[in-house]
Design an enzyme around this catalytic site. Structure first.
Site, PDB file in Angstrom:
ATOM      1  N   GLN A  36      70.765  17.225 -51.378  1.00 54.55           N
ATOM      2  CA  GLN A  36      71.216  17.522 -52.732  1.00 54.55           C
ATOM      3  C   GLN A  36      71.766  18.948 -52.762  1.00 54.55           C
ATOM      4  OE1 GLN A  36      68.614  18.148 -56.245  1.00 54.55           O
ATOM      5  NE2 GLN A  36      69.786  16.510 -57.237  1.00 54.55           N
ATOM      6  N   TYR A  52      71.459  22.870 -64.498  1.00 47.78           N
ATOM      7  CA  TYR A  52      71.878  23.861 -63.490  1.00 47.78           C
ATOM      8  C   TYR A  52      73.406  24.058 -63.567  1.00 47.78           C
ATOM      9  CZ  TYR A  52      67.067  23.346 -62.150  1.00 47.78           C
ATOM     10  OH  TYR A  52      65.690  23.337 -62.202  1.00 47.78           O
ATOM     11  N   ARG A  82      74.642  13.359 -59.332  1.00 55.17           N
ATOM     12  CA  ARG A  82      73.507  13.179 -60.260  1.00 55.17           C
ATOM     13  C   ARG A  82      73.844  13.753 -61.633  1.00 55.17           C
ATOM     14  NH1 ARG A  82      66.964  14.334 -60.235  1.00 55.17           N
ATOM     15  NH2 ARG A  82      66.611  12.115 -60.261  1.00 55.17           N
TER      16      ARG A  82
HETATM   17  C1  LIG Z   1      58.006  18.534 -58.321  1.00 54.26           C
HETATM   18  C2  LIG Z   1      59.343  18.086 -58.832  1.00 54.26           C
HETATM   19  C3  LIG Z   1      60.486  18.706 -58.355  1.00 54.26           C
HETATM   20  C4  LIG Z   1      61.755  18.269 -58.773  1.00 54.26           C
HETATM   21  N1  LIG Z   1      62.881  18.845 -58.243  1.00 54.26           N
HETATM   22  C5  LIG Z   1      64.103  18.300 -58.479  1.00 54.26           C
HETATM   23  C6  LIG Z   1      65.243  18.718 -57.751  1.00 54.26           C
HETATM   24  O1  LIG Z   1      65.177  19.565 -56.839  1.00 54.26           O
HETATM   25  N2  LIG Z   1      66.428  18.145 -58.053  1.00 54.26           N
HETATM   26  C7  LIG Z   1      66.553  17.189 -59.039  1.00 54.26           C
HETATM   27  O2  LIG Z   1      67.659  16.708 -59.286  1.00 54.26           O
HETATM   28  N3  LIG Z   1      65.471  16.760 -59.728  1.00 54.26           N
HETATM   29  C8  LIG Z   1      64.259  17.258 -59.441  1.00 54.26           C
HETATM   30  N4  LIG Z   1      63.137  16.748 -60.068  1.00 54.26           N
HETATM   31  C9  LIG Z   1      63.270  15.594 -60.973  1.00 54.26           C
HETATM   32  C10 LIG Z   1      63.049  14.290 -60.211  1.00 54.26           C
HETATM   33  O3  LIG Z   1      64.078  14.043 -59.277  1.00 54.26           O
HETATM   34  C11 LIG Z   1      62.979  13.088 -61.170  1.00 54.26           C
HETATM   35  O4  LIG Z   1      64.153  13.068 -61.935  1.00 54.26           O
HETATM   36  C12 LIG Z   1      61.764  13.152 -62.101  1.00 54.26           C
HETATM   37  O5  LIG Z   1      60.577  13.448 -61.374  1.00 54.26           O
HETATM   38  C13 LIG Z   1      61.581  11.825 -62.845  1.00 54.26           C
HETATM   39  O6  LIG Z   1      61.396  10.758 -61.916  1.00 54.26           O
HETATM   40  P1  LIG Z   1      59.924  10.128 -61.641  1.00 54.26           P
HETATM   41  O7  LIG Z   1      59.398   9.732 -62.997  1.00 54.26           O
HETATM   42  O8  LIG Z   1      60.133   8.969 -60.736  1.00 54.26           O
HETATM   43  O9  LIG Z   1      59.097  11.222 -61.043  1.00 54.26           O
HETATM   44  C14 LIG Z   1      61.862  17.202 -59.701  1.00 54.26           C
HETATM   45  C15 LIG Z   1      60.699  16.597 -60.185  1.00 54.26           C
HETATM   46  C16 LIG Z   1      59.456  17.004 -59.740  1.00 54.26           C
HETATM   47  C17 LIG Z   1      58.216  16.292 -60.240  1.00 54.26           C
END
Ligand SMILES: Cc1cc2nc3c(=O)[nH]c(=O)nc-3n(C[C@H](O)[C@H](O)[C@H](O)COP(=O)(O)O)c2cc1C
Length: 363
Positions: free
Chosen positions: A101, A183, A230
């Protein structure tokens, strides 16, 4: 066993055949060196999760001034490329596929994280709140960013291209351009953060311009069918919003159609009564404007993912938190077993604990 589920079927993107439609979502984990070099535990972490059809790496900065958080990785130095090569080798040896990413944080940063420089953004608008700086645990108030000069935009687009070339050298199977979650690219797209009067602000066309230029530039190095984007049309994370998400994103998706990309990855967050246009969800509403593959994300359960794939709302689904604590998530879905619960306190804490010590099922 859920053997009839389409979610366990293969799917092809470009030259890659993914073994299932269960994707590991991009997640920042702050386990890199302070200079952004990926560490050996990162290789172990991603390799453990290679049973995903596709892994999308944590957000990885294209330059030092694209950095948002301490101990996050970059892909702009030789050492960083070398560190990432160990990660991609590990994932490939374990039979997986991994996209990187690519990311620039824009105003979501602090001078302490950028070698003293003031973070840059489309316009001089300070986000509400505070951000982690180094060392982890200390939060400082955001400051007002400086507005990017028109002439600097070409340089940022160029840096995305160099990062893509570096990602190819590091052995990645593709890239995901991070245009979500408040971002830099998202700051250009949405009008609460973009008040520019040049060719990169104002109309939908102008606000989308930097993203389209970045796709063209990174497409010099990666097959466009191996580039995903994304988007988070409704997510207010990082103090961002848009006055007309349906107008903006329907325009953008029609532009994206001409590239024939790997996929568009929608973050579903932000479904509130204020967004009645999206009453049935982001993927269902915006999928109508997009001809290519759609990846859904955001608090999906297995059941919802499975039925949305069967109904054709999405082609695959990414899981975040569940993959943090369940390295063998596809197997657990297949066997309908319990899940390990993720420990939020170790999301960004550094070290092995809460990172590579979650157990897989026996056998
Ligand atoms: C610890 C953590 C770090 C994350 N870092 C990013 C990231 O680097 N880039 C991004 O696009 N989304 C990031 N997200 C968002 C996740 O990709 C995702 O959209 C979010 O956790 C919801 O999905 P889930 O319910 O399956 O966890 C992060 C989420 C968490 C929990």
């Amino acid at each position: 066993m859920k053997v009839k589920s389409k979610i366990f079927e293969t799917i092809t993107i470009g030259e890659h055949r993914l073994k299932n439609r269960i994707v590991m979502a991009p997640m920042t984990r702050s386990r890199a060196e302070t200079n952004g070099v990926p560490t050996d535990i990162m290789s172990a972490y991603y390799s453990q999760r290679a049973s995903a059809g596709l892994i999308i790496s944590e957000a990885t900065q294209i330059s030092l001034n694209g950095k948002s958080y301490p101990n996050t990785p970059g892909i702009y130095s030789k050492q960083q490329i070398k560190g990432w090569k160990k990660v991609t080798d590990g994932v490939h040896e374990a039979g997986g596929k991994i996209f990187i990413q690519l990311f620039h944080g824009g105003r979501i940063s602090h001078p302490d994280t950028q070698g003293g420089k003031i973070p840059m953004a489309p316009s001089e608008i300070k986000p509400e709140g505070a951000i982690h700086t180094f060392p982890f645990g200390k939060k400082k108030q955001f400051i007002t960013p400086r507005a990017i000069e028109s002439t600097e935009i070409k340089e940022i687009v160029h840096q995305f291209g160099v990062a893509a070339k570096n990602a190819l050298d590091a052995g990645f199977d593709g890239i995901e351009i991070h245009a979500a979650n408040g971002y830099l690219i998202d700051q250009f797209l949405r009008d609460s953060t973009n008040k520019r009067t040049d060719a990169y602000g104002g109309s939908y066309q102008n606000r989308s311009r930097i993203l389209l230029e970045i796709i063209q530039e990174t497409g010099k190095y990666f097959n466009l069918q191996h580039i995903g984007v994304r988007l988070s049309p409704l997510n207010n994370f990082n103090d961002i919003s848009d006055s007309n998400p349906l107008g903006l994103y329907s325009y953008l998706l029609e532009e994206l159609n001409s590239f024939k990309l790997a996929y568009v990855h929608f973050v579903e967050d932000g479904l509130t009564s204020k967004n009645l246009d999206f009453f049935n969800g982001v993927s269902l509403t915006l999928g109508k404007y997009y001809n290519g593959k759609v990846m859904g994300n955001g608090n999906y359960t297995f059941e919802r993912a499975d039925s949305e794939i069967l109904e054709g709302v999405v082609d695959f689904v990414s899981f975040g938190k569940l993959f943090i604590s369940n390295p063998d998530l596809p197997k657990r879905f297949m066997l309908e077993t319990e899940f390990n619960i993720p420990d939020e306190n170790s999301y960004y804490s550094g070290g092995k604990r809460g990172y590579i010590d979650y157990e897989s099922l026996e056998g």
